[in-house]
Enzyme design. Sequence first.
Site, PDB file in Angstrom:
ATOM      1  N   ASN A   9      -3.740 -21.060   8.289  1.00  0.00           N
ATOM      2  CA  ASN A   9      -4.341 -20.584   9.542  1.00  0.00           C
ATOM      3  C   ASN A   9      -5.842 -20.460   9.289  1.00  0.00           C
ATOM      4  O   ASN A   9      -6.282 -19.521   8.629  1.00  0.00           O
ATOM      5  CB  ASN A   9      -3.725 -19.230   9.923  1.00  0.00           C
ATOM      6  CG  ASN A   9      -4.402 -18.616  11.138  1.00  0.00           C
ATOM      7  OD1 ASN A   9      -5.198 -19.270  11.821  1.00  0.00           O
ATOM      8  ND2 ASN A   9      -4.091 -17.358  11.408  1.00  0.00           N
ATOM      9  N   TRP A  10      -6.582 -21.424   9.805  1.00  0.00           N
ATOM     10  CA  TRP A  10      -8.031 -21.447   9.533  1.00  0.00           C
ATOM     11  C   TRP A  10      -8.782 -20.381  10.310  1.00  0.00           C
ATOM     12  O   TRP A  10      -9.959 -20.136  10.040  1.00  0.00           O
ATOM     13  CB  TRP A  10      -8.614 -22.825   9.875  1.00  0.00           C
ATOM     14  CG  TRP A  10      -8.088 -23.955   9.055  1.00  0.00           C
ATOM     15  CD1 TRP A  10      -7.176 -23.881   8.032  1.00  0.00           C
ATOM     16  CD2 TRP A  10      -8.420 -25.348   9.191  1.00  0.00           C
ATOM     17  NE1 TRP A  10      -6.922 -25.135   7.525  1.00  0.00           N
ATOM     18  CE2 TRP A  10      -7.680 -26.051   8.223  1.00  0.00           C
ATOM     19  CE3 TRP A  10      -9.264 -26.061  10.046  1.00  0.00           C
ATOM     20  CZ2 TRP A  10      -7.762 -27.437   8.076  1.00  0.00           C
ATOM     21  CZ3 TRP A  10      -9.351 -27.436   9.905  1.00  0.00           C
ATOM     22  CH2 TRP A  10      -8.609 -28.113   8.923  1.00  0.00           C
ATOM     23  N   LYS A  11      -8.146 -19.789  11.309  1.00  0.00           N
ATOM     24  CA  LYS A  11      -8.822 -18.827  12.199  1.00  0.00           C
ATOM     25  C   LYS A  11     -10.094 -19.474  12.746  1.00  0.00           C
ATOM     26  O   LYS A  11     -10.094 -20.683  13.008  1.00  0.00           O
ATOM     27  CB  LYS A  11      -9.070 -17.511  11.453  1.00  0.00           C
ATOM     28  CG  LYS A  11      -7.785 -17.001  10.782  1.00  0.00           C
ATOM     29  CD  LYS A  11      -7.837 -15.604  10.263  1.00  0.00           C
ATOM     30  CE  LYS A  11      -6.503 -15.241   9.638  1.00  0.00           C
ATOM     31  NZ  LYS A  11      -6.426 -13.868   9.150  1.00  0.00           N
ATOM     32  N   HIS A  99      -0.056 -13.350  16.396  1.00  0.00           N
ATOM     33  CA  HIS A  99      -0.850 -12.941  15.239  1.00  0.00           C
ATOM     34  C   HIS A  99      -1.473 -11.569  15.525  1.00  0.00           C
ATOM     35  O   HIS A  99      -1.880 -11.285  16.654  1.00  0.00           O
ATOM     36  CB  HIS A  99      -1.947 -13.970  14.942  1.00  0.00           C
ATOM     37  CG  HIS A  99      -2.563 -13.769  13.592  1.00  0.00           C
ATOM     38  ND1 HIS A  99      -3.473 -12.768  13.343  1.00  0.00           N
ATOM     39  CD2 HIS A  99      -2.368 -14.403  12.416  1.00  0.00           C
ATOM     40  CE1 HIS A  99      -3.821 -12.808  12.065  1.00  0.00           C
ATOM     41  NE2 HIS A  99      -3.157 -13.789  11.478  1.00  0.00           N
ATOM     42  N   GLU A 101      -4.269 -10.401  14.940  1.00  0.00           N
ATOM     43  CA  GLU A 101      -5.635 -10.448  15.485  1.00  0.00           C
ATOM     44  C   GLU A 101      -5.604 -10.671  16.997  1.00  0.00           C
ATOM     45  O   GLU A 101      -6.417 -10.124  17.731  1.00  0.00           O
ATOM     46  CB  GLU A 101      -6.441 -11.536  14.745  1.00  0.00           C
ATOM     47  CG  GLU A 101      -6.783 -11.087  13.327  1.00  0.00           C
ATOM     48  CD  GLU A 101      -6.903 -12.204  12.304  1.00  0.00           C
ATOM     49  OE1 GLU A 101      -7.081 -13.371  12.684  1.00  0.00           O
ATOM     50  OE2 GLU A 101      -6.798 -11.883  11.103  1.00  0.00           O
ATOM     51  N   GLU A 172       3.460 -10.531   8.471  1.00  0.00           N
ATOM     52  CA  GLU A 172       2.093 -10.347   7.998  1.00  0.00           C
ATOM     53  C   GLU A 172       1.700  -8.879   8.153  1.00  0.00           C
ATOM     54  O   GLU A 172       1.257  -8.463   9.244  1.00  0.00           O
ATOM     55  CB  GLU A 172       1.123 -11.207   8.811  1.00  0.00           C
ATOM     56  CG  GLU A 172       1.391 -12.694   8.750  1.00  0.00           C
ATOM     57  CD  GLU A 172       0.127 -13.504   9.041  1.00  0.00           C
ATOM     58  OE1 GLU A 172      -0.242 -14.340   8.199  1.00  0.00           O
ATOM     59  OE2 GLU A 172      -0.496 -13.288  10.099  1.00  0.00           O
ATOM     60  N   GLY A 178      -6.525 -10.398   4.862  1.00  0.00           N
ATOM     61  CA  GLY A 178      -7.945 -10.490   4.562  1.00  0.00           C
ATOM     62  C   GLY A 178      -8.481  -9.345   3.712  1.00  0.00           C
ATOM     63  O   GLY A 178      -9.693  -9.182   3.582  1.00  0.00           O
ATOM     64  N   SER A 218      -3.230 -12.008   2.297  1.00  0.00           N
ATOM     65  CA  SER A 218      -3.809 -12.116   0.958  1.00  0.00           C
ATOM     66  C   SER A 218      -2.898 -12.855  -0.016  1.00  0.00           C
ATOM     67  O   SER A 218      -2.846 -12.531  -1.213  1.00  0.00           O
ATOM     68  CB  SER A 218      -4.200 -10.734   0.403  1.00  0.00           C
ATOM     69  OG  SER A 218      -5.183 -10.148   1.244  1.00  0.00           O
ATOM     70  N   GLY A 239      -4.358 -17.478   5.212  1.00  0.00           N
ATOM     71  CA  GLY A 239      -5.665 -17.436   5.857  1.00  0.00           C
ATOM     72  C   GLY A 239      -6.754 -17.940   4.920  1.00  0.00           C
ATOM     73  O   GLY A 239      -6.943 -19.149   4.739  1.00  0.00           O
ATOM     74  N   GLY A 240      -7.473 -17.020   4.290  1.00  0.00           N
ATOM     75  CA  GLY A 240      -8.638 -17.364   3.472  1.00  0.00           C
ATOM     76  C   GLY A 240      -8.377 -18.463   2.445  1.00  0.00           C
ATOM     77  O   GLY A 240      -9.202 -19.369   2.271  1.00  0.00           O
TER      78      GLY A 240
HETATM   79  P1  13P Z   1      -5.357 -13.946   4.630  1.00  0.00           P
HETATM   80  O1  13P Z   1      -4.538 -14.923   3.841  1.00  0.00           O
HETATM   81  O2  13P Z   1      -6.813 -14.298   4.672  1.00  0.00           O
HETATM   82  O3  13P Z   1      -5.094 -12.533   4.238  1.00  0.00           O
HETATM   83  O4  13P Z   1      -4.872 -14.086   6.168  1.00  0.00           O
HETATM   84  C1  13P Z   1      -3.528 -14.061   6.455  1.00  0.00           C
HETATM   85  C2  13P Z   1      -3.352 -14.427   7.874  1.00  0.00           C
HETATM   86  O5  13P Z   1      -3.744 -13.695   8.759  1.00  0.00           O
HETATM   87  C3  13P Z   1      -2.727 -15.731   8.171  1.00  0.00           C
HETATM   88  O6  13P Z   1      -2.370 -15.823   9.509  1.00  0.00           O
END
Ligand code: 13P
Length: 256
Positions: A9-11, A99, A101, A172, A178, A218, A239-240
């Site tokens: 997930n590149w956000k 998600h 967010e 999640e 993050g 993470s 994510g990251g």
């Molecule tokens: P991180 O891997 O950066 O913690 O993000 C997880 C995430 O929100 C994937 O959708």
Amino acid sequence: MRKKIVAGNWKMNLSIADGVNLVNEVISKLPSLPEQAHVIFCCPFTHLDRVSSSVNNTGNHQVHLGAQNCNDKASGAFTGEISIAMLKETGVDSVIVGHSERRQLFGEDHDFLKRKTDALVAAGMHVLFCCGEPLAVRESNKQNDYVANQLSESLFHLSAEEMMASITIAYEPIWAIGTGVTASTEQAQEMHAHIRSLLAHQFGEEIAQKISILYGGSCNAANAAELFACKDVDGGLIGGAALKSETFLPIIEAMC
Ligand code: 13P
């Protein structure tokens, strides 16, 4: 055999050029995937068309294009939104729904997530449905009820056939997203087993055993293998660590 999935997930990150380079690099170094394993790139909307070409060029049906959001309506006066048909037209077959967010920053409620899920299921799309509790809920040990409520409000109206055909769940925990604080293998396994027992209660044990449950928060090259080795963890939503091939590829390898 349950599907194993690693989804990036590149956000709201990466230029189009960087995104295309990343996908090409990952694809060129992709380990041979077991039959039931899949990799999904969930890009920003502006990147989908270009990334779609890279994904299609592989001819590998285990590599997929995903989107991070959609609207439940087919078309109309919804400024800033994107329809499922538009996503399909670019080659998207998977969409993230729920998600944290989008729930927290954009006010998406259970009912909206339910409507999006229904529209995606009707369109034959694969839904990556996210759930997970905030820190305060974890600290008061109410995470099981919290997640059960998220699933029952937006997902458990579906039929067993729809669940099996279209839904992957991603757990999640918000406190792990993050932050560099990953759920321990015990915490992850405990919640994934809880989610599977909720699925069994709602849809029957056979169906529950067939639905994939991913971990996100993470997850990285150092911890992916031990998380994915947990009995009820079927891969990750990343994510990251999905933003660079050096960090994303080892996570894909951990699923293989
Ligand atoms: P991180 O891997 O950066 O913690 O993000 C997880 C995430 O929100 C994937 O959708």
